[in-house]
Design a protein around this motif. Structure first.
Motif, short mmCIF file in Angstrom:
data_model
loop_
_atom_site.label_atom_id
_atom_site.label_comp_id
_atom_site.label_asym_id
_atom_site.label_seq_id
_atom_site.Cartn_x
_atom_site.Cartn_y
_atom_site.Cartn_z
N ARG A 193 -5.79 3.68 25.86
CA ARG A 193 -6.41 3.78 24.33
C ARG A 193 -7.29 2.59 24.26
NH1 ARG A 193 -2.59 6.82 23.32
NH2 ARG A 193 -1.61 5.71 21.63
N ASP A 194 -6.90 1.52 24.38
CA ASP A 194 -7.72 0.42 24.16
C ASP A 194 -8.70 -0.30 25.39
OD1 ASP A 194 -5.37 0.05 21.74
OD2 ASP A 194 -4.76 -0.99 22.70
N LEU A 195 -7.58 -0.03 26.37
CA LEU A 195 -9.43 -0.33 26.75
C LEU A 195 -10.67 0.57 26.87
CD1 LEU A 195 -10.05 -1.29 29.46
CD2 LEU A 195 -9.42 0.17 30.45
N GLY A 196 -10.30 2.40 26.52
CA GLY A 196 -11.14 3.25 26.56
C GLY A 196 -11.76 2.84 25.32
N ARG A 197 -11.98 2.05 23.91
CA ARG A 197 -12.27 1.98 23.05
C ARG A 197 -13.32 1.12 22.73
NH1 ARG A 197 -11.25 3.94 18.70
NH2 ARG A 197 -12.36 1.38 17.13
N TYR B 224 -21.49 3.61 24.78
CA TYR B 224 -22.59 4.75 23.75
C TYR B 224 -23.87 3.28 22.96
CZ TYR B 224 -24.01 5.85 18.20
OH TYR B 224 -24.36 6.76 17.89
N LEU B 225 -23.92 2.76 23.42
CA LEU B 225 -24.69 1.81 23.55
C LEU B 225 -26.01 2.06 24.73
CD1 LEU B 225 -23.59 -1.65 21.45
CD2 LEU B 225 -24.71 0.75 20.56
N VAL C 205 -21.70 12.06 11.55
CA VAL C 205 -21.31 13.62 11.68
C VAL C 205 -20.96 13.63 10.80
CG1 VAL C 205 -19.02 14.57 13.00
CG2 VAL C 205 -21.29 12.69 14.50
N SER C 206 -20.68 14.87 10.26
CA SER C 206 -19.80 14.89 8.97
C SER C 206 -18.37 16.62 8.91
CB SER C 206 -21.25 15.24 7.59
OG SER C 206 -21.98 16.79 7.85
N PHE D 209 -18.81 5.22 16.19
CA PHE D 209 -20.39 4.12 15.72
C PHE D 209 -21.00 5.95 14.49
CE2 PHE D 209 -19.80 1.61 19.51
CZ PHE D 209 -20.94 1.10 18.59
N LYS D 210 -20.05 7.57 15.10
CA LYS D 210 -20.98 7.74 14.48
C LYS D 210 -20.25 8.18 12.38
CE LYS D 210 -23.53 9.42 17.19
NZ LYS D 210 -25.39 10.10 17.06
#
Length: 158
Positions: free
Chosen positions: A35-39, A46-47, A59-60, A130-131
């Motif tokens: 998961r850390d690698l994925g983050r 995203y960028l 996102v709400s 990011f959202k």
């Protein structure tokens, strides 16, 4: 079965998974390291993809999260997830992929609780951050360890 578009990527990923498994003492630790690698990767995803342009700035709602999952899958895998479930997930969004890119043709035995595709959990967490959404994402089921589909639980913290 999903067509392998980039066998080099999958080979590198499987090598990294093997390295993590050989250097950790527990399944939980291995899952967290993936998961850390994925983050770390998720920020770049995203960028550098069209996810930014194809989604709302913030996102709400769980419905917004479900729509975001469709955009992420389309941007990264050129397909929709097999299912995005908000009804049975009680405050979460459950995302299912029956042709998971990460674990195609991987078969592990005796690895109960291991999320071979946990890297995608980290990618989702980073994009949601990011959202403006605080979340905890984890893989509930994995084809590599015997499930029929890969399923991620996106637990939202509003």
């Amino acid at each position: 079965m999903a067509k392998i578009q980039n066998p080099l990527l999958l080979t590198l990923y499987s090598k990294y998974v093997d390295q993590i498994l050989s250097n950790t003492a527990s399944i939980e630790d291995a899952n967290q390291r993936l998961r850390d690698l994925g983050r770390e990767i998720g920020s770049q995803v995203y960028l550098t993809t069209d996810i930014v342009d194809k989604t709302k700035e913030t996102v709400s709602t769980r419905e917004d999260v479900a729509k975001l999952m469709d955009v992420i899958f389309k941007s990264l895998f050129n397909k929709k997830p097999s299912n995005v479930d908000m009804k049975t997930a009680r405050g979460s969004v459950r995302v299912t992929d029956k042709d998971c890119l990460w674990c195609q043709d991987v078969h592990l035995e005796g690895m109960r609780g291991f999320g071979y595709c946990e890297i995608f959990s980290g990618i989702l967490e980073a994009i949601l951050e990011f959202k403006g959404v605080e979340s905890k994402v984890f893989q509930e089921m994995c084809r590599a360890t015997g499930a029929e589909v890969c399923t991620w639980n996106v637990r939202l913290v509003w």
